[in-house]
Write a protein that holds these residues in place. Sequence first.
Motif, PDB file in Angstrom:
ATOM      1  N   ILE A 149      40.795  37.067  43.676  1.00  0.00           N
ATOM      2  CA  ILE A 149      39.621  37.321  42.843  1.00  0.00           C
ATOM      3  C   ILE A 149      38.549  38.058  43.635  1.00  0.00           C
ATOM      4  CG2 ILE A 149      40.036  35.317  41.365  1.00  0.00           C
ATOM      5  CD1 ILE A 149      37.902  33.830  42.912  1.00  0.00           C
ATOM      6  N   GLN A 150      37.701  38.779  42.925  1.00  0.00           N
ATOM      7  CA  GLN A 150      36.616  39.532  43.547  1.00  0.00           C
ATOM      8  C   GLN A 150      35.416  38.605  43.730  1.00  0.00           C
ATOM      9  OE1 GLN A 150      36.467  42.737  40.620  1.00  0.00           O
ATOM     10  NE2 GLN A 150      37.338  44.142  42.102  1.00  0.00           N
ATOM     11  N   GLY A 151      35.553  37.675  44.636  1.00  0.00           N
ATOM     12  CA  GLY A 151      34.500  36.714  44.891  1.00  0.00           C
ATOM     13  C   GLY A 151      34.817  35.886  46.126  1.00  0.00           C
ATOM     14  N   ILE A 152      33.800  35.298  46.709  1.00  0.00           N
ATOM     15  CA  ILE A 152      33.980  34.425  47.872  1.00  0.00           C
ATOM     16  C   ILE A 152      34.520  33.086  47.392  1.00  0.00           C
ATOM     17  CG2 ILE A 152      32.886  33.371  49.867  1.00  0.00           C
ATOM     18  CD1 ILE A 152      32.830  36.401  49.913  1.00  0.00           C
ATOM     19  N   VAL A 153      35.542  32.592  48.087  1.00  0.00           N
ATOM     20  CA  VAL A 153      36.249  31.386  47.677  1.00  0.00           C
ATOM     21  C   VAL A 153      36.099  30.307  48.750  1.00  0.00           C
ATOM     22  CG1 VAL A 153      38.549  30.450  47.172  1.00  0.00           C
ATOM     23  CG2 VAL A 153      37.895  32.683  46.283  1.00  0.00           C
ATOM     24  N   GLY A 229      35.328  31.629  58.575  1.00  0.00           N
ATOM     25  CA  GLY A 229      33.993  31.181  58.893  1.00  0.00           C
ATOM     26  C   GLY A 229      33.813  29.707  58.583  1.00  0.00           C
ATOM     27  N   LYS A 230      32.547  29.264  58.511  1.00  0.00           N
ATOM     28  CA  LYS A 230      32.260  27.847  58.279  1.00  0.00           C
ATOM     29  C   LYS A 230      32.589  27.428  56.850  1.00  0.00           C
ATOM     30  CE  LYS A 230      28.384  26.243  59.918  1.00  0.00           C
ATOM     31  NZ  LYS A 230      26.935  26.144  60.228  1.00  0.00           N
ATOM     32  N   LYS A 231      32.252  28.274  55.881  1.00  0.00           N
ATOM     33  CA  LYS A 231      32.468  27.907  54.480  1.00  0.00           C
ATOM     34  C   LYS A 231      33.399  28.870  53.744  1.00  0.00           C
ATOM     35  CE  LYS A 231      28.219  25.324  53.578  1.00  0.00           C
ATOM     36  NZ  LYS A 231      27.039  25.183  52.671  1.00  0.00           N
ATOM     37  N   GLY A 232      33.498  30.096  54.228  1.00  0.00           N
ATOM     38  CA  GLY A 232      34.328  31.080  53.547  1.00  0.00           C
ATOM     39  C   GLY A 232      33.661  32.435  53.401  1.00  0.00           C
ATOM     40  N   TYR A 233      32.435  32.568  53.918  1.00  0.00           N
ATOM     41  CA  TYR A 233      31.684  33.810  53.765  1.00  0.00           C
ATOM     42  C   TYR A 233      31.984  34.843  54.847  1.00  0.00           C
ATOM     43  CZ  TYR A 233      28.825  31.086  50.496  1.00  0.00           C
ATOM     44  OH  TYR A 233      28.396  30.314  49.448  1.00  0.00           O
ATOM     45  N   SER A 234      32.765  34.488  55.838  1.00  0.00           N
ATOM     46  CA  SER A 234      33.030  35.388  56.957  1.00  0.00           C
ATOM     47  C   SER A 234      33.590  36.730  56.482  1.00  0.00           C
ATOM     48  CB  SER A 234      34.030  34.730  57.913  1.00  0.00           C
ATOM     49  OG  SER A 234      34.401  35.623  58.932  1.00  0.00           O
ATOM     50  N   GLY A 235      33.088  37.814  57.084  1.00  0.00           N
ATOM     51  CA  GLY A 235      33.624  39.141  56.798  1.00  0.00           C
ATOM     52  C   GLY A 235      32.989  39.861  55.630  1.00  0.00           C
ATOM     53  N   ALA A 236      31.937  39.306  55.043  1.00  0.00           N
ATOM     54  CA  ALA A 236      31.296  39.930  53.869  1.00  0.00           C
ATOM     55  C   ALA A 236      30.449  41.118  54.293  1.00  0.00           C
ATOM     56  CB  ALA A 236      30.462  38.896  53.118  1.00  0.00           C
ATOM     57  N   LEU A 237      31.122  42.138  54.812  1.00  0.00           N
ATOM     58  CA  LEU A 237      30.424  43.297  55.364  1.00  0.00           C
ATOM     59  C   LEU A 237      29.773  44.151  54.287  1.00  0.00           C
ATOM     60  CD1 LEU A 237      33.205  44.339  57.884  1.00  0.00           C
ATOM     61  CD2 LEU A 237      31.253  42.863  58.300  1.00  0.00           C
TER      62      LEU A 237
END
Length: 372
Positions: A149-153, A229-237
């Motif tokens: 999906i096009q969203g942070i999971v 990352g800690k929650k799943g947001y890692s790499g959101a460049l």
Amino acid sequence: MTRNEEALDIKHTNYRNIYRLFFQYNGLSKPQIVKLLNLSLPTVSNNIGELEAEGKIREGGFFQPQGGRPAIAYQLVENAFISIGVEIQKKNVRCLALNLQGNILAQKDTALYFENEPQYIESLCNIIHTFIRSLGCLYTQILGIGFSIQGIVSKDGQSMLYSRVLPGEHFDVKELQPYFDVPVKLFHDVKCAALTELWFSEQIDNAVYISISEHLGGAIIINNQIDLGKKGYSGALEHLQIHSEGNLCYCGQRGCLETYCSLSALLSPNETIEAFFKALRNKDELVLMRWDAFLEHLAKGLNTVYLLLERDIILGGEIAFYLIPEDLKILQEKILKLSTFPLEGDFIRIATQQKYTSAIGAALPFLIEYLP
């Protein structure tokens, strides 16, 4: 550990080690397995019988005899178990099935406009059930269904943490799971694409994967693993701000890399990526100017990424199919002009996997978990 528990552990280890060999060799005889694993022939024979009875391996002819009777060649049943990947897009649903070797068995795109409504979930699940029936397999053969999906999971794959592209308060595992008798998980689409690149490439150890399609996204690869990352947001460049008073992003901030370096930013309304790159290769002056501005912005973002992480950069997504070495040369030169430190050698490359990457990556985690 009791003596019985120890014996069971040894038995389980032998079973897995023997099964693992069939993922490495096209065909194996019992004597070959005895030699490879230093096990007794009765132990190998018992495990071969068990694997064959479970439908995981099968007889595949005979090896050429070198005196005496020919040895039976046993082979992996590649389609014994299947993993399903489902890519959710704004206007389409892509379903894909992988066998145990990671080969695509089937793929189908179906038009379905995303809606933040329970009815969408029902329509989506009906499409998936229809696709599974078309495979002619049993549900007991399915390892799981992964949704890209096009969203942070969330790291456990159970819920969507953030999405402005496909807002979906109803799109959650708890909404999907009742429709299926197999495990269901959600995955970020760019991390799925990065996992696909990682699975099929032998060159990656540490890298930054950048996906440039309708939207921009990133994933960080550390020690051959996708970092969450800690929650799943890692790499959101995509939300790296390169201009403090720049273009308005769908996230509500201004100047995000997304607003300058996605295909949505690059292409004019109703312009296709094919038409853009055809004009670019034909040296259309206005298109060359747009492309140069695009690369300038991308260089600014990637310079920050390289400065922080100092890892090779892999360019994937829809744009990867159209890139040529000359594009990378220009981009690297622009980064070198911005770089604080001297950079040596090529540090940007085009992704090797360019087709169905998000759907494949959504199916892979179940396959990886299963493999012995």
